[in-house]
Design a protein around this motif. Structure first.
Motif, PDB file in Angstrom:
ATOM      1  N   LYS A   1      14.131   2.883 -27.505  1.00  0.00           N
ATOM      2  CA  LYS A   1      14.374   3.871 -26.280  1.00  0.00           C
ATOM      3  C   LYS A   1      14.387   5.500 -26.952  1.00  0.00           C
ATOM      4  O   LYS A   1      13.532   5.927 -26.570  1.00  0.00           O
ATOM      5  CB  LYS A   1      14.974   2.834 -25.212  1.00  0.00           C
ATOM      6  CG  LYS A   1      14.507   3.645 -24.301  1.00  0.00           C
ATOM      7  CD  LYS A   1      15.157   2.693 -23.056  1.00  0.00           C
ATOM      8  CE  LYS A   1      14.890   4.022 -21.828  1.00  0.00           C
ATOM      9  NZ  LYS A   1      15.115   3.305 -20.437  1.00  0.00           N
ATOM     10  N   LYS A   2      15.886   5.169 -27.165  1.00  0.00           N
ATOM     11  CA  LYS A   2      16.281   6.697 -28.042  1.00  0.00           C
ATOM     12  C   LYS A   2      15.019   7.217 -28.839  1.00  0.00           C
ATOM     13  O   LYS A   2      14.933   8.487 -28.775  1.00  0.00           O
ATOM     14  CB  LYS A   2      17.808   6.420 -28.351  1.00  0.00           C
ATOM     15  CG  LYS A   2      18.905   6.081 -27.487  1.00  0.00           C
ATOM     16  CD  LYS A   2      20.095   5.526 -28.024  1.00  0.00           C
ATOM     17  CE  LYS A   2      20.997   5.858 -27.386  1.00  0.00           C
ATOM     18  NZ  LYS A   2      23.308   5.423 -28.014  1.00  0.00           N
TER      19      LYS A   2
ATOM     20  N   GLU B   1      11.949   7.174 -29.037  1.00  0.00           N
ATOM     21  CA  GLU B   1      10.904   7.348 -28.457  1.00  0.00           C
ATOM     22  C   GLU B   1      11.115   8.917 -27.275  1.00  0.00           C
ATOM     23  O   GLU B   1      10.476   9.481 -28.071  1.00  0.00           O
ATOM     24  CB  GLU B   1      10.580   6.812 -27.307  1.00  0.00           C
ATOM     25  CG  GLU B   1       9.801   5.217 -28.192  1.00  0.00           C
ATOM     26  CD  GLU B   1       8.908   4.218 -27.181  1.00  0.00           C
ATOM     27  OE1 GLU B   1       9.933   4.486 -25.960  1.00  0.00           O
ATOM     28  OE2 GLU B   1       8.522   3.388 -27.464  1.00  0.00           O
ATOM     29  N   ASP B   2      12.372   8.945 -27.408  1.00  0.00           N
ATOM     30  CA  ASP B   2      12.631  10.192 -26.573  1.00  0.00           C
ATOM     31  C   ASP B   2      12.799  11.035 -27.316  1.00  0.00           C
ATOM     32  O   ASP B   2      12.128  12.665 -27.620  1.00  0.00           O
ATOM     33  CB  ASP B   2      14.057  10.255 -25.717  1.00  0.00           C
ATOM     34  CG  ASP B   2      14.287   8.472 -24.553  1.00  0.00           C
ATOM     35  OD1 ASP B   2      12.647   8.628 -24.205  1.00  0.00           O
ATOM     36  OD2 ASP B   2      14.668   8.448 -24.065  1.00  0.00           O
ATOM     37  N   GLU B   3      13.208  11.336 -28.468  1.00  0.00           N
ATOM     38  CA  GLU B   3      13.681  12.109 -29.801  1.00  0.00           C
ATOM     39  C   GLU B   3      12.044  12.270 -30.268  1.00  0.00           C
ATOM     40  O   GLU B   3      11.943  13.797 -30.552  1.00  0.00           O
ATOM     41  CB  GLU B   3      14.767  11.740 -30.664  1.00  0.00           C
ATOM     42  CG  GLU B   3      16.306  11.387 -30.488  1.00  0.00           C
ATOM     43  CD  GLU B   3      16.575  10.394 -31.616  1.00  0.00           C
ATOM     44  OE1 GLU B   3      16.032  10.770 -32.907  1.00  0.00           O
ATOM     45  OE2 GLU B   3      17.936  11.206 -30.791  1.00  0.00           O
ATOM     46  N   MET B   4      10.780  11.266 -30.111  1.00  0.00           N
ATOM     47  CA  MET B   4      10.011  11.996 -30.857  1.00  0.00           C
ATOM     48  C   MET B   4       9.476  12.706 -29.671  1.00  0.00           C
ATOM     49  O   MET B   4       8.383  13.295 -30.483  1.00  0.00           O
ATOM     50  CB  MET B   4       9.252  10.733 -31.108  1.00  0.00           C
ATOM     51  CG  MET B   4      10.065  10.431 -32.689  1.00  0.00           C
ATOM     52  SD  MET B   4       9.560  10.491 -34.159  1.00  0.00           S
ATOM     53  CE  MET B   4       8.239  11.262 -34.374  1.00  0.00           C
ATOM     54  N   ASP B   5       9.230  12.215 -28.793  1.00  0.00           N
ATOM     55  CA  ASP B   5       8.644  13.515 -28.004  1.00  0.00           C
ATOM     56  C   ASP B   5       9.021  14.571 -27.849  1.00  0.00           C
ATOM     57  O   ASP B   5       8.274  15.776 -27.167  1.00  0.00           O
ATOM     58  CB  ASP B   5       8.798  12.468 -26.256  1.00  0.00           C
ATOM     59  CG  ASP B   5       8.209  11.125 -26.276  1.00  0.00           C
ATOM     60  OD1 ASP B   5       7.237  11.438 -27.074  1.00  0.00           O
ATOM     61  OD2 ASP B   5       8.757  10.109 -24.929  1.00  0.00           O
ATOM     62  N   HIS B   6      10.815  14.951 -28.256  1.00  0.00           N
ATOM     63  CA  HIS B   6      11.068  16.344 -27.551  1.00  0.00           C
ATOM     64  C   HIS B   6      10.455  16.913 -28.992  1.00  0.00           C
ATOM     65  O   HIS B   6       9.974  18.534 -28.610  1.00  0.00           O
ATOM     66  CB  HIS B   6      12.567  15.797 -27.635  1.00  0.00           C
ATOM     67  CG  HIS B   6      13.297  17.271 -27.899  1.00  0.00           C
ATOM     68  ND1 HIS B   6      13.114  18.142 -26.715  1.00  0.00           N
ATOM     69  CD2 HIS B   6      14.607  17.985 -28.558  1.00  0.00           C
ATOM     70  CE1 HIS B   6      13.897  18.886 -26.766  1.00  0.00           C
ATOM     71  NE2 HIS B   6      14.953  18.588 -27.687  1.00  0.00           N
TER      72      HIS B   6
ATOM     73  N   SER C   1       7.910  16.299 -29.958  1.00  0.00           N
ATOM     74  CA  SER C   1       6.602  16.422 -30.311  1.00  0.00           C
ATOM     75  C   SER C   1       6.679  17.837 -29.916  1.00  0.00           C
ATOM     76  O   SER C   1       5.692  19.107 -30.065  1.00  0.00           O
ATOM     77  CB  SER C   1       5.031  15.347 -30.361  1.00  0.00           C
ATOM     78  OG  SER C   1       4.697  16.221 -29.772  1.00  0.00           O
ATOM     79  N   THR C   2       7.674  18.154 -28.622  1.00  0.00           N
ATOM     80  CA  THR C   2       6.786  19.262 -27.637  1.00  0.00           C
ATOM     81  C   THR C   2       7.513  20.235 -28.331  1.00  0.00           C
ATOM     82  O   THR C   2       6.672  22.103 -28.248  1.00  0.00           O
ATOM     83  CB  THR C   2       7.962  19.121 -26.656  1.00  0.00           C
ATOM     84  OG1 THR C   2       7.294  18.436 -25.903  1.00  0.00           O
ATOM     85  CG2 THR C   2       7.622  20.835 -25.112  1.00  0.00           C
ATOM     86  N   ASN C   3       8.627  21.144 -28.981  1.00  0.00           N
ATOM     87  CA  ASN C   3       8.949  21.567 -29.795  1.00  0.00           C
ATOM     88  C   ASN C   3       8.202  22.270 -31.350  1.00  0.00           C
ATOM     89  O   ASN C   3       7.831  23.685 -30.852  1.00  0.00           O
ATOM     90  CB  ASN C   3      10.282  21.537 -31.185  1.00  0.00           C
ATOM     91  CG  ASN C   3      11.137  21.211 -29.772  1.00  0.00           C
ATOM     92  OD1 ASN C   3      11.392  21.878 -28.437  1.00  0.00           O
ATOM     93  ND2 ASN C   3      12.045  19.723 -30.685  1.00  0.00           N
TER      94      ASN C   3
END
Length: 765
Positions: A92-93, A95-100, A102-104
């Motif tokens: 879960k952690k 997945e959150d880091e990967m989303d962040h 991808s945004t950057n």
């Protein structure tokens, strides 16, 4: 799922199901009633009770295994549950880091696109200006190249100058049609030629080390110097350096041999040469390894790197390799010669520790050299030197054992030649048994000491000791056969030489023959087997069938002991025979007076035989005697207590004829027969020789009445005392009969003396 987990296929399961029977406890078709009925029919009550106990034990074991399995799986299930829960949180952690992230990345891509769009027009201009700037820098380097080369030569930075020149050489050759570049190329060629001269001077400088020499060759090769010429010059210069190392080794060899070595120099250096002390063998090997072999390895490595790895043409590569192999072989041959000479000079030392350590270092260093030059086999030559050194040590120890054996014999000779003082008990102070014990113990201790010293060659920390080509040859052939077996056979050879010397020239100490014979007997009975077993155990010799067997050595030593004992009997018999012969030949038997006592020579014979009996009795057992007559068994060992049952009766013509007929059928007496290893047999042989000599001397003389009677008295006296030394007293009776009978036949007035008078004279004597 369980079948899949345990690796059981469906086909195997089907086969197991078809082949199982109702009475198979582990089968799928097991039927309890059938199984129980079969047991009740086939088994007895005792067997049924044993089967019940066995099944109860199996049930308890299965129950215990099931509980253990449940506990173990329970812990694993709990651990797996915790792991799955933890993985859910971690994913879960993530997945959150990967989303962040991808945004950057999307923001960065957008920003990069805007920059590229803005600088699209200026990019071509910047690229063009960058190319022009690089070209100008290259042109500036070319114009400054002659100056830089001069500056590097002045600073002796030759490698930097070669790097500058090789960097610009292609460009100068490419644009040599341009006038300005022609001038630069001409100036550079002049400076490079000067650089070649400097490198040549440094190349031929005797003070240059191997590393500097390799650097000079490398730079000259970069300047397109001929590789073949450089190979010759490099090897020639390296030879000068290595010859200096070899000269130092040769000087040490000469110093060790006792020569005075004068170096070429002033008077002070010549004076200092006398103060030089030779190195021990370990220092010598270290000097050779650290100087000659190290420099040789550096030469080989440098040669490979400078020439063999750079020459592209195959024919040049082969030529260069052959030159290197010839160069190395010629110098290493000299080195091996000096090493072998120095190792041979270690024969006078008793300890092998330093020598073995030196050989081990020498062998290890040669193993490392083999990897540098595959075309040669230094280890084989080194192994030959090590094997020869070990063999030389074995030969040295063999000579040491032989010398020790000779020294022991000399000590025994001196001890036997010294005056013998009689003790209170009447025995000689020269105890042969003690001499033999000391002799045997000394030889055995010396052999053990030698074997202990030679074990240094097969120590576990020695590299060549683990090699089969060294260990097998050294242990079985050198130590067992070349040392122990050879020394034992040397003892047998010395024994034969003793016999030959005693037979041809005589021997001053017959007791030495007796000691040597007993020594050979002891070796044959126990010592040989013990020593060979000791060698096989200490040197781990498994296959002894190819070597000399102990039975063969025992046979040789027994033959030597037999020869020595036979020789001892003949020597002692000859000494007594000489006295008897002179006593007969120097007397006037026709005109002698009537006998009143026993002649002194007969007493001397009895004394000598008694002394010999004491000597032999200290080394050999009594032996077997034949049954004696009842009267003779009552006699004293010192002097007769009763009258002897032997007396000579004058024979008539008829009796003489019957006596001769009886002799034809009587047992023949072998005078020089082989004696047994017993005191009785030895004394019997000596007495037979003595009495036979007495008989032959009597046959050559002519006797008067009193001469015949003196022979009767002497013979009777000898019989009184000699019977107890022989195995069969009838032998003494027979020979004495022959002696008196011969005197009777050679007598002009054959009148014999009464036996009572003879007894009286002998007892009074």
């Amino acid at each position: 799922m369980l079948k899949m987990y345990y690796g059981i296929s469906q086909d195997a399961a089907d086969v197991a199901e078809l082949t199982s029977t109702p009475c198979d406890l582990n089968g799928v078709n097991f039927e309890p009633d059938t199984y129980l009925g079969k047991l009740l029919k086939e088994r007895s009550l005792t067997e049924l009770m044993d089967k019940e106990s066995e099944m109860v034990r199996d049930i308890k074991a299965l129950d215990s295994d099931m509980q253990t399995l449940v506990y173990e799986n329970y812990n694993k299930f709990i651990s797996a549950t915790d792991t799955i829960r933890k993985m859910k949180n971690d994913f879960k952690k993530m997945e959150d880091e990967m989303d962040h992230l991808s945004t950057n990345m999307a923001a960065i891509t957008e920003f990069s696109g805007r920059i590229s769009t803005t600088l699209q027009d200026r990019r071509q201009q910047i690229t063009k200006l960058s190319g022009v700037h690089t070209l100008l820098k290259k042109l500036q380097f070319l114009f400054e190249l002659p100056t830089r080369l001069k500056k590097c030569i002045d600073m002796e930075a030759y490698s930097q100058a070669v790097r500058y020149y090789t960097k610009a050489r292609k460009v100068l050759l490419q644009y040599e049609h341009i006038a300005s570049f022609q001038r630069i190329q001409y100036d550079c060629n002049v400076i490079v030629q000067q650089l070649r001269g400097k490198l040549r001077e440094q190349f031929h400088d005797k003070e240059s080390g191997t590393k500097q020499l390799a650097e000079c060759v490398d730079l000259l090769l970069q300047l397109d110097e001929p590789a073949e010429d450089l190979c010759e010059e490099f090897l020639s210069h390296a030879r000068q350096k290595l010859d200096i190392d070899l000269a130092e080794l040769e000087k040490q060899v000469r110093l060790q041999s006792g020569e005075q070595v004068l170096p070429s120099g002033d008077a002070q250096s010549a004076t200092d040469a006398y103060l030089q002390t030779p190195m021990d063998v370990l220092e010598f090997v270290d000097c050779g390894c650290n100087n000659f072999l190290s420099n040789m390895c550096l030469v080989i490595a440098s040669y490979n790197d400078m020439f063999l790895n750079r020459l592209q043409q195959e024919d040049l590569d082969v030529i260069a390799m052959s030159k290197l192999v010839q160069f190395v072989n010629a110098l290493t041959e000299k080195y091996f010669h000096f090493v072998q000479q120095r190792i041979q000079q270690e024969t006078e030392t008793g300890d092998n520790t330093i020598l073995v350590r030196a050989l081990d270092r020498f062998h290890r260093r040669l193993q490392a050299m083999n990897k540098l030059l595959p075309g040669t086999d230094f280890s084989s030559a080194g192994t030959d030197i090590v094997s020869k050194a070990a063999r030389d040590r074995v030969n040295h120890y063999l000579q040491t054992l032989k010398q020790h054996f000779s020294d022991c014999l000399t000590d025994i000779r001196q001890h036997l030649a010294a005056p013998r003082l009689l003790g209170k008990d009447g025995n000689s102070s020269c105890n042969l048994a003690e001499l033999l014990h000391t002799f045997s113990s000394s030889l055995l201790d010396q052999v053990k000491s030698v074997l202990a010293n030679l074990q240094a060659f097969i120590a576990s920390d020695i590299t060549f000791a683990m090699k089969p080509y060294f260990r097998g040859q050294f242990c079985s052939q050198d130590v067992r056969e070349g040392l122990v077996v050879a020394f034992i056979r040397h003892i047998a050879v010395v024994a034969d030489e003793f016999c030959e010397t005693a037979r041809e020239k005589g021997i001053a100490a017959p007791a030495l023959l007796l000691i040597m014979s007993r020594l050979c007997v002891n070796l044959e009975e126990s010592t040989i087997s013990y020593v060979l077993t000791l060698v096989d155990e200490q040197f781990m010799i498994d296959d002894t069938t190819r070597g000399t067997m102990s039975s063969q050595l025992c046979g040789e030593l027994k033959d030597a002991a037999q020869k020595l004992l036979n020789c001892y009997v003949r020597v002692q018999g000859l000494m007594i025979s000489q006295m008897l012969r002179k006593s007969v030949e120097t007397r006037d038997w026709l005109n002698t007076i009537e006998p009143r006592n026993v002649r002194a020579v007969m007493k001397r014979v009895v004394e000598d035989v008694t002394c010999i009996d004491g000597e032999v009795g200290r080394l050999y057992e009594e032996g077997v005697r034949r049954d004696r007559s009842s009267d003779s068994t009552k006699r004293s060992t010192s002097r007769p207590a009763t009258r002897s049952n032997w007396s000579f009766t004058p024979s008539t013509i008829d009796n003489s004829l019957m006596s001769n007929i009886q002799k034809l059928f009587s047992e023949r007496i072998e005078i020089f027969s082989t004696v047994e290893f017993s005191k009785v047999s030895v004394l019997t042989g000596i007495i037979k020789i003595s009495l036979k000599t007495f008989l032959e001397c009597v046959r050559l003389r002519t006797f008067g009445r009193y001469g015949l009677q003196q022979i009767q008295v002497d013979a009777h006296y000898l019989q009184l005392y000699l019977w107890r030394f022989v195995s069969d007293e009838n032998l003494v009776h027979f020979l004495l009969d022959e002696i008196v009978g011969s005197a009777l036949h050679r007598c002009l007035d054959p009148v014999t003396m009464e036996n009572s008078v003879i007894d009286l004279i002998c007892e009074r004597g």
